[in-house]
Design a protein around this motif. Structure first.
Motif, PDB file in Angstrom:
ATOM      1  N   MET A   1       6.999   9.017   2.069  1.00  0.00           N
ATOM      2  CA  MET A   1       6.932   8.175   0.890  1.00  0.00           C
ATOM      3  C   MET A   1       7.778   8.779  -0.223  1.00  0.00           C
ATOM      4  SD  MET A   1       3.425   6.719  -0.649  1.00  0.00           S
ATOM      5  CE  MET A   1       3.529   5.888  -2.202  1.00  0.00           C
ATOM      6  N   VAL A   2       8.345   7.928  -1.076  1.00  0.00           N
ATOM      7  CA  VAL A   2       9.074   8.403  -2.246  1.00  0.00           C
ATOM      8  C   VAL A   2       8.106   9.268  -3.053  1.00  0.00           C
ATOM      9  CG1 VAL A   2      10.256   7.720  -4.372  1.00  0.00           C
ATOM     10  CG2 VAL A   2      10.539   6.344  -2.292  1.00  0.00           C
ATOM     11  N   GLY A   3       8.483  10.525  -3.295  1.00  0.00           N
ATOM     12  CA  GLY A   3       7.575  11.476  -3.950  1.00  0.00           C
ATOM     13  C   GLY A   3       7.093  11.020  -5.311  1.00  0.00           C
ATOM     14  N   SER A   4       7.994  10.482  -6.128  1.00  0.00           N
ATOM     15  CA  SER A   4       7.574  10.042  -7.462  1.00  0.00           C
ATOM     16  C   SER A   4       6.628   8.854  -7.374  1.00  0.00           C
ATOM     17  CB  SER A   4       8.794   9.702  -8.327  1.00  0.00           C
ATOM     18  OG  SER A   4       9.553   8.661  -7.757  1.00  0.00           O
ATOM     19  N   HIS A   5       6.798   8.003  -6.379  1.00  0.00           N
ATOM     20  CA  HIS A   5       5.906   6.856  -6.230  1.00  0.00           C
ATOM     21  C   HIS A   5       4.512   7.303  -5.796  1.00  0.00           C
ATOM     22  CE1 HIS A   5       9.406   3.751  -5.758  1.00  0.00           C
ATOM     23  NE2 HIS A   5       9.561   4.571  -6.781  1.00  0.00           N
ATOM     24  N   ARG A   6       4.453   8.301  -4.942  1.00  0.00           N
ATOM     25  CA  ARG A   6       3.145   8.860  -4.561  1.00  0.00           C
ATOM     26  C   ARG A   6       2.444   9.430  -5.807  1.00  0.00           C
ATOM     27  NH1 ARG A   6       1.051  10.257   0.207  1.00  0.00           N
ATOM     28  NH2 ARG A   6       3.070  10.225   1.279  1.00  0.00           N
TER      29      ARG A   6
ATOM     30  N   TRP B   1       8.656   4.921   2.530  1.00  0.00           N
ATOM     31  CA  TRP B   1       7.862   3.899   1.856  1.00  0.00           C
ATOM     32  C   TRP B   1       7.872   4.134   0.352  1.00  0.00           C
ATOM     33  CZ3 TRP B   1       5.616  -0.238   4.301  1.00  0.00           C
ATOM     34  CH2 TRP B   1       5.611  -0.207   5.696  1.00  0.00           C
ATOM     35  N   GLY B   2       7.815   3.037  -0.403  1.00  0.00           N
ATOM     36  CA  GLY B   2       7.779   3.136  -1.853  1.00  0.00           C
ATOM     37  C   GLY B   2       7.233   1.862  -2.483  1.00  0.00           C
ATOM     38  N   LEU B   3       7.046   1.931  -3.770  1.00  0.00           N
ATOM     39  CA  LEU B   3       6.577   0.783  -4.538  1.00  0.00           C
ATOM     40  C   LEU B   3       7.715  -0.216  -4.735  1.00  0.00           C
ATOM     41  CD1 LEU B   3       4.678   2.830  -7.245  1.00  0.00           C
ATOM     42  CD2 LEU B   3       3.606   1.349  -5.518  1.00  0.00           C
ATOM     43  N   PRO B   4       7.403  -1.500  -4.815  1.00  0.00           N
ATOM     44  CA  PRO B   4       8.453  -2.452  -5.156  1.00  0.00           C
ATOM     45  C   PRO B   4       8.911  -2.228  -6.598  1.00  0.00           C
ATOM     46  CG  PRO B   4       6.331  -3.582  -4.922  1.00  0.00           C
ATOM     47  CD  PRO B   4       6.120  -2.146  -4.570  1.00  0.00           C
ATOM     48  N   GLY B   5      10.212  -2.300  -6.792  1.00  0.00           N
ATOM     49  CA  GLY B   5      10.772  -2.105  -8.122  1.00  0.00           C
ATOM     50  C   GLY B   5      12.241  -1.787  -8.031  1.00  0.00           C
ATOM     51  N   GLY B   6      12.845  -1.563  -9.181  1.00  0.00           N
ATOM     52  CA  GLY B   6      14.263  -1.261  -9.182  1.00  0.00           C
ATOM     53  C   GLY B   6      14.785  -1.061 -10.589  1.00  0.00           C
ATOM     54  N   LEU B   7      16.091  -1.155 -10.714  1.00  0.00           N
ATOM     55  CA  LEU B   7      16.767  -0.817 -11.958  1.00  0.00           C
ATOM     56  C   LEU B   7      16.918  -2.018 -12.889  1.00  0.00           C
ATOM     57  CD1 LEU B   7      19.518   1.546 -10.535  1.00  0.00           C
ATOM     58  CD2 LEU B   7      17.374   2.179 -11.681  1.00  0.00           C
ATOM     59  N   MET B   8      16.892  -1.714 -14.162  1.00  0.00           N
ATOM     60  CA  MET B   8      17.004  -2.700 -15.220  1.00  0.00           C
ATOM     61  C   MET B   8      18.413  -3.272 -15.279  1.00  0.00           C
ATOM     62  SD  MET B   8      16.367  -1.988 -19.272  1.00  0.00           S
ATOM     63  CE  MET B   8      14.594  -1.833 -19.150  1.00  0.00           C
TER      64      MET B   8
END
Length: 152
Positions: free
Chosen positions: A135-140, A44-51
């Protein structure tokens, strides 16, 4: 071919610095929207992505949330920018990279929640104090920082 693929053709396996954005999107009950991602699988993670070329980080956040969830977000508030040695990753194909991630938060969105099956298995709102185990660690970490800064 996309921008990152073009860079990879030029630099091979040399680590890249990739810029992206994520959004802590909260509903009226203080639940955060997460996606069960396809990459990394079932995390699981936050919605988002690369520029993409020519985008601001705010435009990246808005585009990515819309592509992944069908929701249009507004009134994005900058939470923080995350970068450095702790944000090193290796893609599934073995390509190394560092991320610079701009994190926004908002309560303002409209549209119908629709899962983009190319991006994720599912979407769900979770209580801030009851996040999924995988969960994606950085997102947590970003959500924890949000909880501290907003005293939630």
């Amino acid at each position: 071919m996309g921008y990152i693929e073009d860079l990879r053709n030029l630099v091979g396996k040399m680590p890249l610095i990739l810029v992206g954005a994520v959004v802590i999107l909260l509903d009226k009950d203080q639940k955060v929207l997460l996606q069960e991602r396809r990459h990394p699988k079932n995390v699981w993670g936050l919605p988002g992505g690369l520029m993409e070329l020519g985008e601001s980080t705010e435009e990246t956040a808005q585009r990515e949330v819309f592509e992944e969830t069908g929701l249009q977000v507004t009134n994005l508030q900058l939470l923080s920018v995350y970068s450095g040695k702790d944000y090193f990753a290796v893609a599934a194909n073995g390509d190394p990279f560092y991320t610079v991630t701009t994190t926004y938060c908002t309560y303002e969105y409209e549209g119908k929640l629709e899962n983009n099956h190319e991006e994720s298995f599912s979407l769900a709102f979770f209580p801030l104090h009851d996040l999924p185990e995988k969960m994606v660690g950085s997102h947590r970490r970003m959500i924890e920082d949000f909880k501290i800064s907003s005293k939630v």
